[in-house]
Every structure is written in C-alpha cells, then in structure tokens.
Write a protein that holds these residues in place. Structure first.
Motif, PDB file in Angstrom:
ATOM      1  N   VAL A  17       0.851  -1.206   0.000  1.00  0.00           N
ATOM      2  CA  VAL A  17       0.000   0.000   0.000  1.00  0.00           C
ATOM      3  C   VAL A  17       0.882   1.250   0.000  1.00  0.00           C
ATOM      4  CG1 VAL A  17      -1.715   1.326   1.298  1.00  0.00           C
ATOM      5  CG2 VAL A  17      -1.977  -1.148   1.046  1.00  0.00           C
ATOM      6  N   THR A  18       1.919   1.237   0.818  1.00  0.00           N
ATOM      7  CA  THR A  18       2.845   2.373   0.873  1.00  0.00           C
ATOM      8  C   THR A  18       3.536   2.569  -0.477  1.00  0.00           C
ATOM      9  OG1 THR A  18       3.202   2.030   3.237  1.00  0.00           O
ATOM     10  CG2 THR A  18       4.875   3.305   2.063  1.00  0.00           C
ATOM     11  N   GLU A  19       3.976   1.475  -1.099  1.00  0.00           N
ATOM     12  CA  GLU A  19       4.616   1.547  -2.412  1.00  0.00           C
ATOM     13  C   GLU A  19       3.638   2.068  -3.462  1.00  0.00           C
ATOM     14  OE1 GLU A  19       6.582  -2.114  -3.550  1.00  0.00           O
ATOM     15  OE2 GLU A  19       7.357  -2.366  -1.518  1.00  0.00           O
ATOM     16  N   PHE A  20       2.404   1.576  -3.417  1.00  0.00           N
ATOM     17  CA  PHE A  20       1.384   2.045  -4.353  1.00  0.00           C
ATOM     18  C   PHE A  20       1.191   3.558  -4.226  1.00  0.00           C
ATOM     19  CE2 PHE A  20      -2.919   3.672  -4.376  1.00  0.00           C
ATOM     20  CZ  PHE A  20      -3.167   3.658  -5.737  1.00  0.00           C
ATOM     21  N   GLU A  21       1.042   4.038  -2.993  1.00  0.00           N
ATOM     22  CA  GLU A  21       0.803   5.468  -2.776  1.00  0.00           C
ATOM     23  C   GLU A  21       1.958   6.302  -3.330  1.00  0.00           C
ATOM     24  OE1 GLU A  21      -0.079   5.837   1.407  1.00  0.00           O
ATOM     25  OE2 GLU A  21      -2.098   5.011   1.133  1.00  0.00           O
ATOM     26  N   LEU A  23       2.698   7.374 -11.964  1.00  0.00           N
ATOM     27  CA  LEU A  23       2.701   6.158 -12.773  1.00  0.00           C
ATOM     28  C   LEU A  23       1.275   5.766 -13.155  1.00  0.00           C
ATOM     29  CD1 LEU A  23       5.552   6.023 -11.420  1.00  0.00           C
ATOM     30  CD2 LEU A  23       5.335   3.559 -11.629  1.00  0.00           C
ATOM     31  N   CYS A  24       1.117   5.228 -14.359  1.00  0.00           N
ATOM     32  CA  CYS A  24      -0.202   4.793 -14.811  1.00  0.00           C
ATOM     33  C   CYS A  24      -0.569   3.471 -14.133  1.00  0.00           C
ATOM     34  CB  CYS A  24      -0.252   4.673 -16.325  1.00  0.00           C
ATOM     35  SG  CYS A  24       0.629   3.270 -17.009  1.00  0.00           S
ATOM     36  N   ILE A  25      -1.842   3.199 -14.115  1.00  0.00           N
ATOM     37  CA  ILE A  25      -2.365   1.991 -13.481  1.00  0.00           C
ATOM     38  C   ILE A  25      -1.734   0.728 -14.071  1.00  0.00           C
ATOM     39  CG2 ILE A  25      -4.471   0.587 -13.194  1.00  0.00           C
ATOM     40  CD1 ILE A  25      -4.220   3.005 -11.312  1.00  0.00           C
ATOM     41  N   THR A  26      -1.529   0.711 -15.361  1.00  0.00           N
ATOM     42  CA  THR A  26      -0.941  -0.458 -16.012  1.00  0.00           C
ATOM     43  C   THR A  26       0.476  -0.716 -15.503  1.00  0.00           C
ATOM     44  OG1 THR A  26      -2.258  -0.004 -17.990  1.00  0.00           O
ATOM     45  CG2 THR A  26      -0.405  -1.508 -18.250  1.00  0.00           C
ATOM     46  N   ASP A  27       1.269   0.335 -15.372  1.00  0.00           N
ATOM     47  CA  ASP A  27       2.639   0.178 -14.879  1.00  0.00           C
ATOM     48  C   ASP A  27       2.664  -0.231 -13.412  1.00  0.00           C
ATOM     49  OD1 ASP A  27       3.652   0.776 -17.375  1.00  0.00           O
ATOM     50  OD2 ASP A  27       4.031   2.878 -16.903  1.00  0.00           O
ATOM     51  N   ILE A  28       1.745   0.323 -12.628  1.00  0.00           N
ATOM     52  CA  ILE A  28       1.660  -0.065 -11.219  1.00  0.00           C
ATOM     53  C   ILE A  28       1.282  -1.545 -11.123  1.00  0.00           C
ATOM     54  CG2 ILE A  28       0.420   0.279  -9.043  1.00  0.00           C
ATOM     55  CD1 ILE A  28       0.150   3.269  -9.849  1.00  0.00           C
ATOM     56  N   ALA A  29       0.325  -1.968 -11.925  1.00  0.00           N
ATOM     57  CA  ALA A  29      -0.100  -3.371 -11.926  1.00  0.00           C
ATOM     58  C   ALA A  29       1.070  -4.290 -12.284  1.00  0.00           C
ATOM     59  CB  ALA A  29      -1.263  -3.569 -12.896  1.00  0.00           C
ATOM     60  N   PRO A  52      -4.653  -4.942 -13.654  1.00  0.00           N
ATOM     61  CA  PRO A  52      -4.973  -3.529 -13.406  1.00  0.00           C
ATOM     62  C   PRO A  52      -6.268  -3.323 -12.604  1.00  0.00           C
ATOM     63  CG  PRO A  52      -4.206  -3.789 -15.649  1.00  0.00           C
ATOM     64  CD  PRO A  52      -4.341  -5.182 -15.066  1.00  0.00           C
ATOM     65  N   ASN A  53      -7.224  -4.234 -12.751  1.00  0.00           N
ATOM     66  CA  ASN A  53      -8.470  -4.096 -11.983  1.00  0.00           C
ATOM     67  C   ASN A  53      -8.220  -4.171 -10.476  1.00  0.00           C
ATOM     68  OD1 ASN A  53      -9.949  -3.867 -14.331  1.00  0.00           O
ATOM     69  ND2 ASN A  53     -10.627  -5.991 -14.333  1.00  0.00           N
ATOM     70  N   VAL A  97      -5.609  -3.034  -8.987  1.00  0.00           N
ATOM     71  CA  VAL A  97      -5.064  -1.728  -8.625  1.00  0.00           C
ATOM     72  C   VAL A  97      -6.176  -0.686  -8.572  1.00  0.00           C
ATOM     73  CG1 VAL A  97      -3.404   0.073  -9.251  1.00  0.00           C
ATOM     74  CG2 VAL A  97      -2.827  -2.329  -9.614  1.00  0.00           C
ATOM     75  N   VAL A  98      -7.115  -0.758  -9.500  1.00  0.00           N
ATOM     76  CA  VAL A  98      -8.243   0.183  -9.491  1.00  0.00           C
ATOM     77  C   VAL A  98      -9.022   0.070  -8.179  1.00  0.00           C
ATOM     78  CG1 VAL A  98     -10.448   0.773 -10.589  1.00  0.00           C
ATOM     79  CG2 VAL A  98      -8.423   0.356 -11.993  1.00  0.00           C
ATOM     80  N   LEU A  99      -9.194  -1.149  -7.683  1.00  0.00           N
ATOM     81  CA  LEU A  99      -9.870  -1.315  -6.395  1.00  0.00           C
ATOM     82  C   LEU A  99      -9.108  -0.620  -5.277  1.00  0.00           C
ATOM     83  CD1 LEU A  99     -10.965  -5.055  -6.517  1.00  0.00           C
ATOM     84  CD2 LEU A  99     -12.433  -3.046  -6.618  1.00  0.00           C
ATOM     85  N   LEU A 100      -7.780  -0.705  -5.310  1.00  0.00           N
ATOM     86  CA  LEU A 100      -6.977  -0.033  -4.298  1.00  0.00           C
ATOM     87  C   LEU A 100      -7.082   1.488  -4.441  1.00  0.00           C
ATOM     88  CD1 LEU A 100      -5.109  -0.379  -1.875  1.00  0.00           C
ATOM     89  CD2 LEU A 100      -3.177  -0.457  -3.478  1.00  0.00           C
ATOM     90  N   VAL A 101      -7.122   1.980  -5.679  1.00  0.00           N
ATOM     91  CA  VAL A 101      -7.314   3.418  -5.906  1.00  0.00           C
ATOM     92  C   VAL A 101      -8.623   3.866  -5.263  1.00  0.00           C
ATOM     93  CG1 VAL A 101      -7.788   5.198  -7.649  1.00  0.00           C
ATOM     94  CG2 VAL A 101      -5.956   3.535  -8.041  1.00  0.00           C
ATOM     95  N   LEU A 102      -9.700   3.128  -5.516  1.00  0.00           N
ATOM     96  CA  LEU A 102     -11.004   3.483  -4.927  1.00  0.00           C
ATOM     97  C   LEU A 102     -10.934   3.511  -3.408  1.00  0.00           C
ATOM     98  CD1 LEU A 102     -13.358   1.351  -7.190  1.00  0.00           C
ATOM     99  CD2 LEU A 102     -13.095   3.837  -7.221  1.00  0.00           C
TER     100      LEU A 102
END
Length: 74
Positions: free
Chosen positions: A18-22, A29-35, A42-43, A45-50
């Motif tokens: 979670v810390t790395e994602f933030e 970074l785009c969602i695809t690269d984060i995934a 990527p879906n 990651v989208v849940l984590l964004v929400l």
C-alpha cells in the motif's frame, strides 16, 4: 442463487504494498505500470485506488488513472 461480484479479484494488499502504491501514484505512474510492478491485474489496482481515495490517502491527479503516461495520446 446469489451472484458474487468480482470474486476472481485479489483484494489483499499488505502494508508495504500500500505504501509503495501510494508513492507510485504520487509519482504519476499509470495503473498499467503499477499493476506490472505488483504482478497484478490492473483491476486489482483500481480497487486499491477506490479504497485509498475514499479514505483520503491519495488525491486526484492530472491524468487520472493514466497519470503522467502518454499512452493512447497521438
């Protein structure tokens, strides 16, 4: 019979992820690269964004989910 939405998605993130994602989100970074960095869909990651937006742990950013990525821009 009940229907369970998103049953195939991975909702589990450990605190370090979670810390790395933030950090990645703030860097743009785009969602695809984060995934790809987390070896997830990527879906997931989208849940984590929400989740992180709802809890006000990340802010909206220019480019939204695409961030600073120039993908899809002609």
């Amino acid at each position: 019979m009940p229907y369970i939405a998103c049953e195939e998605m991975n909702f589990y993130w450990d605190k370090k992820e979670v810390t790395e994602f933030e950090h990645m989100w703030k860097q743009g970074l785009c969602i695809t690269d984060i995934a790809k960095a987390f070896k997830r869909h990527p879906n997931d990651v989208v849940l984590l964004v929400l989740d992180r937006r709802k809890k006000q742990k990340i802010q909206p950013r220019k480019g939204g989910l695409q961030g600073n990525s120039m993908r899809g821009v002609s």
